[in-house]
Motif scaffolding. Structure first.
Motif, PDB file in Angstrom:
ATOM      1  N   LYS A 276       0.687  -1.211  -0.118  1.00  0.00           N
ATOM      2  CA  LYS A 276       0.004  -0.065   0.054  1.00  0.00           C
ATOM      3  C   LYS A 276       0.757   1.137  -0.003  1.00  0.00           C
TER       4      LYS A 276
ATOM      5  N   HIS B  38       2.316   1.796  -3.169  1.00  0.00           N
ATOM      6  CA  HIS B  38       0.917   1.877  -4.247  1.00  0.00           C
ATOM      7  C   HIS B  38       1.143   0.914  -5.374  1.00  0.00           C
TER       8      HIS B  38
ATOM      9  N   ALA C  57      -8.079   4.927 -11.506  1.00  0.00           N
ATOM     10  CA  ALA C  57      -7.834   5.338 -10.315  1.00  0.00           C
ATOM     11  C   ALA C  57      -8.911   4.916  -9.253  1.00  0.00           C
ATOM     12  N   GLN C  58     -10.189   4.997  -9.610  1.00  0.00           N
ATOM     13  CA  GLN C  58     -11.042   4.251  -8.618  1.00  0.00           C
ATOM     14  C   GLN C  58     -11.029   3.098  -8.472  1.00  0.00           C
TER      15      GLN C  58
ATOM     16  N   LYS D 151      -8.300   0.996  -8.660  1.00  0.00           N
ATOM     17  CA  LYS D 151      -7.117   0.709  -7.815  1.00  0.00           C
ATOM     18  C   LYS D 151      -7.337   1.122  -6.408  1.00  0.00           C
ATOM     19  N   ASN D 152      -8.214   2.200  -6.306  1.00  0.00           N
ATOM     20  CA  ASN D 152      -8.563   2.390  -4.757  1.00  0.00           C
ATOM     21  C   ASN D 152      -9.397   1.478  -4.116  1.00  0.00           C
TER      22      ASN D 152
ATOM     23  N   TYR E 127      -7.082  -1.521  -3.367  1.00  0.00           N
ATOM     24  CA  TYR E 127      -6.359  -1.477  -2.247  1.00  0.00           C
ATOM     25  C   TYR E 127      -7.143  -1.716  -1.060  1.00  0.00           C
ATOM     26  N   ASP E 128      -8.314  -1.013  -0.875  1.00  0.00           N
ATOM     27  CA  ASP E 128      -9.175  -1.155   0.322  1.00  0.00           C
ATOM     28  C   ASP E 128      -9.475  -2.708   0.539  1.00  0.00           C
TER      29      ASP E 128
END
Length: 208
Positions: free
Chosen positions: A100, A103, A198-199, A201-202, A205-206
């Motif tokens: 994380k 990234h 981008a969204q 990936k986020n 990661y969550d």
């Protein structure tokens, strides 16, 4: 045989390709370790992304639903890269926080991300025709029924009939819709590829 730099065999089990990628990456890692003491964290991160991750990501959509024992080889390479960046010598350390921090998505999530990206292009009509012909959106399915209580999500992909053949689970026409339908509706509704990436990936990661 080789196609576009990818080693293939009759069973398409990707073992030759995975072994080749691991060998090339580990050779690069060996060379990087010889200059490690001269590099700061920022430079090490850049080198891992450019020299290691670029190899792992090349045509990685072909790794969908590979057996874990095969994916482990690629995981070990990426784990070695994370340890290199942050000077981690303890093998028992949980690397998730470091993924994380850097990234960087783990191997399974990188493959998932690539399939979602291909599905995004299909859903938005910017993928090659041969890919668009492999899947069908519910908005294009005349059999999809809508009711007041349960409106049809027109950005879902129609799931194919279940097959008993293991190889069929690795077809994009089977795995793509499954992956695409599994992400939240708010992501499927995005029509800008930069925002979508981008969204997504986020979101991934969550999930770590």
């Amino acid at each position: 045989w080789k196609s576009l730099g990818v080693l293939l065999d009759e069973s398409l089990n990707m073992e030759r390709q995975v072994n080749s990628v691991k060998q090339k990456c580990m050779w690069t890692m060996t060379n990087l370790r010889t200059i490690k003491r001269y590099l700061d964290e920022r430079v090490k991160l850049m080198l891992i992304k450019q020299l290691i991750i670029s190899k792992l990501d090349y045509c990685n959509a072909l790794y969908i639903n590979l057996p874990n024992k095969r994916l482990k080889k690629l995981k070990s390479v990426l784990n070695a890269g994370i340890r290199f960046i942050y000077n981690i010598t303890d093998r028992d350390v949980d690397l998730t926080p470091y993924y994380k921090k850097a990234h960087i998505l783990p191997i399974e999530q990188r493959i998932f991300f690539k399939i979602c990206l291909i599905c995004f292009k299909v859903a938005n009509g910017v993928a090659p025709v041969y890919l668009q012909e492999l899947v069908q959106l519910t908005r294009d399915d005349p059999t999809a029924r809508e009711s007041r209580s349960r409106p049809v999500d027109d950005l879902l992909m129609k799931l194919p009939k279940i097959s008993k053949l293991k190889a069929s689970n690795r077809r994009f026409s089977n795995y793509g819709p499954e992956v695409w339908n599994s992400i939240p509706s708010r992501l499927r509704k995005i029509d800008n590829i930069t925002i979508f990436k981008a969204q997504l990936k986020n979101f991934l990661y969550d999930q770590l």
